[in-house]
Design a protein around this motif. Structure first.
Motif, PDB file in Angstrom:
ATOM      1  N   GLY A  71      52.782 -10.914  33.105  1.00  0.00           N
ATOM      2  CA  GLY A  71      53.054 -12.658  32.151  1.00  0.00           C
ATOM      3  C   GLY A  71      53.879 -11.633  30.943  1.00  0.00           C
ATOM      4  O   GLY A  71      54.432 -11.844  29.493  1.00  0.00           O
ATOM      5  N   LEU A  72      53.285 -10.262  30.495  1.00  0.00           N
ATOM      6  CA  LEU A  72      54.382  -9.215  29.499  1.00  0.00           C
ATOM      7  C   LEU A  72      55.175  -8.682  29.447  1.00  0.00           C
ATOM      8  O   LEU A  72      55.854  -8.000  30.704  1.00  0.00           O
ATOM      9  CB  LEU A  72      52.983  -8.797  28.787  1.00  0.00           C
ATOM     10  N   SER A  73      55.858  -8.909  28.562  1.00  0.00           N
ATOM     11  CA  SER A  73      57.162  -7.737  28.271  1.00  0.00           C
ATOM     12  C   SER A  73      56.536  -6.763  27.112  1.00  0.00           C
ATOM     13  O   SER A  73      56.384  -6.883  25.988  1.00  0.00           O
ATOM     14  CB  SER A  73      58.563  -8.545  28.086  1.00  0.00           C
ATOM     15  N   GLY A  74      57.487  -5.822  26.902  1.00  0.00           N
ATOM     16  CA  GLY A  74      57.484  -4.993  26.008  1.00  0.00           C
ATOM     17  C   GLY A  74      56.161  -3.922  26.083  1.00  0.00           C
ATOM     18  O   GLY A  74      55.476  -4.064  24.985  1.00  0.00           O
ATOM     19  N   ILE A  75      55.777  -3.723  27.451  1.00  0.00           N
ATOM     20  CA  ILE A  75      54.358  -2.851  27.610  1.00  0.00           C
ATOM     21  C   ILE A  75      55.275  -1.874  27.617  1.00  0.00           C
ATOM     22  O   ILE A  75      55.821  -0.741  28.268  1.00  0.00           O
ATOM     23  CB  ILE A  75      53.836  -3.782  28.798  1.00  0.00           C
ATOM     24  N   TYR A  76      54.195  -0.940  27.026  1.00  0.00           N
ATOM     25  CA  TYR A  76      54.021   1.212  27.362  1.00  0.00           C
ATOM     26  C   TYR A  76      55.094   1.203  27.727  1.00  0.00           C
ATOM     27  O   TYR A  76      54.097   0.842  29.391  1.00  0.00           O
ATOM     28  CB  TYR A  76      53.073   1.903  26.336  1.00  0.00           C
ATOM     29  N   LEU A  77      56.006   2.538  28.345  1.00  0.00           N
ATOM     30  CA  LEU A  77      56.567   2.319  29.880  1.00  0.00           C
ATOM     31  C   LEU A  77      57.119   3.640  30.106  1.00  0.00           C
ATOM     32  O   LEU A  77      58.176   3.865  28.949  1.00  0.00           O
ATOM     33  CB  LEU A  77      57.414   1.485  30.206  1.00  0.00           C
ATOM     34  N   GLU A  78      57.140   4.915  30.746  1.00  0.00           N
ATOM     35  CA  GLU A  78      57.738   6.210  30.209  1.00  0.00           C
ATOM     36  C   GLU A  78      58.040   6.363  32.178  1.00  0.00           C
ATOM     37  O   GLU A  78      57.021   6.885  32.600  1.00  0.00           O
ATOM     38  CB  GLU A  78      57.028   6.807  30.177  1.00  0.00           C
ATOM     39  N   GLN A  79      58.997   6.910  31.914  1.00  0.00           N
ATOM     40  CA  GLN A  79      59.634   7.804  33.520  1.00  0.00           C
ATOM     41  C   GLN A  79      59.249   8.519  33.629  1.00  0.00           C
ATOM     42  O   GLN A  79      59.251   9.826  32.555  1.00  0.00           O
ATOM     43  CB  GLN A  79      61.473   7.184  33.649  1.00  0.00           C
ATOM     44  N   PHE A  80      58.121   9.262  34.606  1.00  0.00           N
ATOM     45  CA  PHE A  80      57.767  11.188  34.742  1.00  0.00           C
ATOM     46  C   PHE A  80      57.656  11.831  35.527  1.00  0.00           C
ATOM     47  O   PHE A  80      57.381  12.990  36.139  1.00  0.00           O
ATOM     48  CB  PHE A  80      56.220  10.554  34.487  1.00  0.00           C
ATOM     49  N   PHE A  81      58.792  10.935  36.750  1.00  0.00           N
ATOM     50  CA  PHE A  81      58.528  11.636  38.078  1.00  0.00           C
ATOM     51  C   PHE A  81      58.951  10.923  38.964  1.00  0.00           C
ATOM     52  O   PHE A  81      59.817   9.462  39.045  1.00  0.00           O
ATOM     53  CB  PHE A  81      57.317  12.010  38.562  1.00  0.00           C
TER      54      PHE A  81
END
Lengths: 245, 245
Positions: A71-81
């Protein structure tokens, strides 16, 4: 020979969380027919993921998964693979499962993988009928598909990033003690640090701000709370050139 | 609404090289019709890339591109990013070009991107009829598709990796001077380092071995040659835990 191919594109999210004791990851239970005894149902675990919609950006698919889950947005997100080996879904168990849910088991699936960071305590997970929960990364064995490899790569990516950017604070509450901070680094790198050496490193983190507040209701001597200042970090972050090779 | 999609999968390679003066990247000339005046041919530049074959691993597609280009295998190769925005091939110029080469311009293309490191001097490039060459990364402007973004991300990935692993040696000849090594770090990070500070850092690289040999035929005082010892590096590489945040 058909040289080109048009695979299915999915996104898998490795969502890490810290509970002051260990590094955890969100996994979903999958019910699958036992490949040896087809009448028997067994279950295993997968990462959270989904296919990418037509006209949807890859990152937006990852954000959609995180939003539906928390239900949250703005969560830390990182493409890695990105994983796309032709053999990655070819185990008997996975083939049986793909058939059961109406997918073409011959189809190749390329999955773009992201890792995310959450504070375990502040999240309520939701995912319809499927069982979902936090699992210690150390106990996350025998995952479905190639999700074990993806998880291993995600841990390495998290460790690497933590070497040069203080993203660990994403997994801590707003105020925390130095002992809690040390524990976070210890579980991510899976080592124990000497307390004095750790404090010496911490004393150089000029974006770590001591608060006028101490722990309450603890049996030991109450420790001071600290907070992470993004403002101070960004002001001083020429650290990129401080290479340590 | 068609929710899932099956894109084309390609691999793009950002091949970096160092010529003792600047950081370079291999680019290929693309001839394309001017979108304003269709009769006129113009040209621009792209990274090297290709689609992934049916039954081919993503990394093997990247290795194939490198081999076809240089005749070499075992080149340093690292996946760093996947791009797949629905809009990435939608400029008029790119749409005209896709149509001309017989592709469906509506098709979405997801590209898994790798960077590679080469020593410019030791490579002869070959690529059939197309013009190909080394370009300074600083001059690599207005690339086709979203290749400018890919190149920018590749430079960041190279900088980051160089902070904690001495991969720069992949771009140097077997023996090199400390001035050449400093220049390599300077062009990758696009900064100038103070010579004394750099030498201090270098003195901590215990995998850097001085040779009993100096430059010949130079007008200045001949400098000592050094070499990189992978063996010494691997023996001492607990550097992962030496985080500098």
């Amino acid at each position: 020979m058909e040289k080109q191919f048009h695979p299915n594109i999915s996104v898998d999210c490795v969502i890490f969380g810290f509970d002051f004791k260990k590094l955890n990851v969100i996994l979903v239970e999958r019910n699958v027919h036992d490949p040896v005894n087809g009448a028997k149902q067994i279950s295993d675990l997968t990462l959270t993921g989904n296919h990418v919609y037509f006209d949807e950006k890859l990152e937006d698919a990852a954000k959609r998964i995180l939003f539906n889950l928390t239900g949250l947005s703005g969560i830390y997100l990182e493409q890695f693979f990105t994983t796309g080996d032709p053999e990655r879904l070819k185990s008997v168990k996975d083939q049986v499962w793909l058939q059961k849910i109406g997918k073409d088991p011959r189809e190749r699936v390329v999955s773009v993988c992201y890792f995310s960071l959450l504070n375990c305590d502040e999240i309520t997970l939701k995912m319809g009928n499927r069982k979902i929960g936090w699992y210690s990364v150390k106990e996350a064995k025998n995952l479905a598909f190639d999700h074990g490899t993806i998880l291993g790569n995600a841990i390495k990516a998290l460790q690497t990033k933590l070497l040069y950017e203080p993203i660990g604070f994403e997994m801590l509450p707003e105020k925390f003690t130095l002992t809690q901070l040390q524990k976070l680094y210890e579980v991510v790198f899976d080592v124990e640090f000497d307390k004095r050496n750790f404090r010496k490193k911490v004393s150089k983190m000029n974006y770590l701000v001591p608060l006028d507040e101490k722990q309450k209701g603890v049996s030991h001597k109450p420790a001071r709370y600290y907070t992470f200042s993004r403002e101070l970090y960004e002001k001083n972050s020429s650290a990129m050139f401080n290479f340590s090779i």
